[in-house]
Write an enzyme that holds these catalytic residues in place. Structure first.
Site, PDB file in Angstrom:
ATOM      1  N   THR A   1       1.837  -7.044  14.026  1.00 45.33           N
ATOM      2  CA  THR A   1       0.557  -6.439  13.733  1.00 45.33           C
ATOM      3  C   THR A   1      -0.233  -7.278  14.517  1.00 45.33           C
ATOM      4  OG1 THR A   1       0.994  -5.925  11.049  1.00 45.33           O
ATOM      5  CG2 THR A   1      -1.452  -6.130  11.324  1.00 45.33           C
TER       6      THR A   1
ATOM      7  N   ARG B   1       4.679   6.593   6.116  1.00 47.48           N
ATOM      8  CA  ARG B   1       4.755   5.456   5.093  1.00 47.48           C
ATOM      9  C   ARG B   1       3.551   4.721   6.384  1.00 47.48           C
ATOM     10  NH1 ARG B   1       4.176   0.275   6.721  1.00 47.48           N
ATOM     11  NH2 ARG B   1       4.128  -1.240   5.111  1.00 47.48           N
ATOM     12  N   VAL B   2       2.045   4.576   5.251  1.00 44.76           N
ATOM     13  CA  VAL B   2       1.536   3.390   5.674  1.00 44.76           C
ATOM     14  C   VAL B   2       0.610   2.162   5.136  1.00 44.76           C
ATOM     15  CG1 VAL B   2      -1.353   3.519   6.119  1.00 44.76           C
ATOM     16  CG2 VAL B   2      -0.077   5.657   6.220  1.00 44.76           C
ATOM     17  N   GLY B   3       0.939   0.985   6.089  1.00 44.08           N
ATOM     18  CA  GLY B   3       0.289  -0.022   5.484  1.00 44.08           C
ATOM     19  C   GLY B   3      -0.692  -0.749   4.980  1.00 44.08           C
ATOM     20  N   ASP B   4      -0.650  -1.627   5.150  1.00 43.86           N
ATOM     21  CA  ASP B   4      -2.717  -2.435   4.231  1.00 43.86           C
ATOM     22  C   ASP B   4      -3.497  -2.558   5.465  1.00 43.86           C
ATOM     23  OD1 ASP B   4      -0.093  -4.380   5.427  1.00 43.86           O
ATOM     24  OD2 ASP B   4      -2.390  -5.340   5.405  1.00 43.86           O
TER      25      ASP B   4
END
Length: 447
Positions: free
Chosen positions: A313, A341-344
């Site tokens: 990131t 999928r999606v992260g923070d």
């Protein structure tokens, strides 16, 4: 949290997690210069100057070892971080807004193949690059985010367009790209994001899955049959730099994937989550991690270039001359991720947050940062408990997250110019720059 515990944690972790922006060193590709910068970002001596404005960046956290990072690549990554710092500083030095500085710095990292964002994004299970980003303005509490986009060269710029040119906060997938075209932002061919190193990283991940066996997807999991996502070019044939962008309104025609690439709908074995890295002992006893969440099917990514366990990131936080804060984060997600999928990173309050007191950008195993609303939690402790920023950030990263089994780190800044950089892994690509224009970068936990 007891005062005594707070005091012990603050003293023990201050060296790796906090400082005031000050002219503490100069970035250089030499080993001496690198060692000086590493030490500068760990110093526990009182800073000589408290600046009025500055910028902090990160390029991902994880198990980052000197053994797996060649001197040439380390120098190149330090140079890229330095360039990002200088791009943001150029904005602030002219009296520019913190938001402009944040996006300028992140854009540099998105354009670099060394970081998992933009050009250097990893591939998902289907051999596609899926990009997420978010920005937030601390003064106005305005925010913008995009997730699951495939043809946006600089997702951080699209996130900002969502914030400034729409009534919404988040847009995803095709809708986000349609919005980009409506705002005059061109789409780029999927070939633009292809790098051989990232492609080989996916192949290794797929081979590991195959070795473990690939049972059918569990009932109730979303199916990808019938979908035709953009596909990368064949391995060994990376496209020329600066591939022609797509014509707005016209469908993209990406290259066909190699025969070895997985097809949509093919099952794969979910990997088991790994244990978080042990915290270094610096006068404080780290919390004991809990067991991973039952049913978790994600494992943190392994850097396909270095082989290190790394959360890819990039992010930036800035304080401008007017005392306003801003934060931004951009990512390509996890290698071999599935099912959209999606992260923070694009989740406001989890991986990105800013208000009038505090700004945070996070990097780590996103599911934990979402569950514990890490970015907002840090700023809430500053606001409601009146904790110093370094103490609030260290407690959340080194106690709350570690107890939950979450690995990663954050960069944070408050309106007084204090900076926090806690991480509970062995390394985090990070750097800062203040008014004097001297950039300082560091990578490892130990100098």
């Amino acid at each position: 949290m007891s005062p005594s515990f707070s005091s012990r944690m603050h003293r023990g972790l201050l060296a790796s997690s906090a400082l005031l922006l000050a002219p503490l060193g100069c970035v250089t590709s030499s080993q001496v210069g690198a060692a000086r910068d590493e030490a500068a970002l760990r110093t526990d001596e009182p800073p000589r100057v408290k600046p009025k404005w500055g910028l902090v960046i990160h390029g991902g956290a994880g198990v980052i070892s000197r053994e797996n990072l060649t001197p040439e690549r380390e120098a190149a990554m330090r140079a890229a971080l330095t360039q990002a710092l200088q791009a943001g500083h150029a904005v602030l030095a002219k009296g520019g807004r913190s938001m402009d500085a944040v996006t300028a710095a992140i854009r540099v990292m998105e354009d670099s193949p060394y970081f998992n964002a933009g050009k250097g994004a990893v591939f998902n299970h289907d051999g596609v690059n899926e990009l997420d980003a978010a920005v937030m303005d601390g003064k106005t509490r305005m925010a913008g985010a995009v997730a699951g986009v495939h043809h946006i060269q600089n997702p951080i710029d699209l996130a900002r367009l969502v914030m400034e040119k729409s009534p919404h906060v988040m847009m995803v997938g095709d809708g986000a790209e349609a919005f980009a075209q409506s705002q005059g932002m061109p789409l780029v061919d999927a070939k633009y994001f292809y790098t051989e190193e990232r492609w080989q990283g996916l192949q290794r991940a797929l081979e590991q899955e195959k070795a473990k066996g690939a049972p059918p997807a569990e009932q109730g999991q979303p199916s990808t049959q019938g979908l035709s996502p953009a596909q990368p070019s064949a391995p060994g044939q990376p496209p020329a730099q600066g591939a022609s962008p797509a014509t707005p309104g016209q469908p993209l025609t990406p290259a066909q994937p190699p025969a070895s690439a997985p097809q949509p709908g093919q099952p794969a074995t979910p990997a088991q989550p790994s244990s978080p890295a042990q915290l270094p002992t610096q006068g404080a006893t780290p919390a004991t991690p809990s067991q991973p969440q039952p049913g978790s099917s994600l494992t943190p990514g392994v850097d396909p270039i270095t082989g290190d366990h790394k959360f890819g990131t990039v992010g930036a936080v800035a304080l401008d001359m007017e005392g306003n804060l801003a934060a931004g984060t951009s990512t390509g997600g996890m290698t071999n991720k599935r099912f959209g999928r999606v992260g923070d990173a694009p989740i406001i309050g989890a991986g990105t947050y800013a208000d009038e007191r505090c700004a945070v950008s996070a990097t780590g195993h996103g599911e934990f940062f979402i569950r514990y609303t890490v970015a907002r939690d840090i700023c809430a402790r500053v606001e409601y408990q009146d904790l110093p920023l370094p103490e609030a950030a260290s407690y959340v990263v080194n106690d709350v997250l570690v107890k939950a089994g979450g690995e990663g780190g954050v960069i944070a800044m408050d309106r007084q110019g204090h900076v926090a950089m806690p991480f509970n892994s062995s390394g985090m690509y990070r750097g800062y720059i203040s008014e004097d224009g001297t950039p300082t970068v560091a990578i490892f936990q130990q100098p």
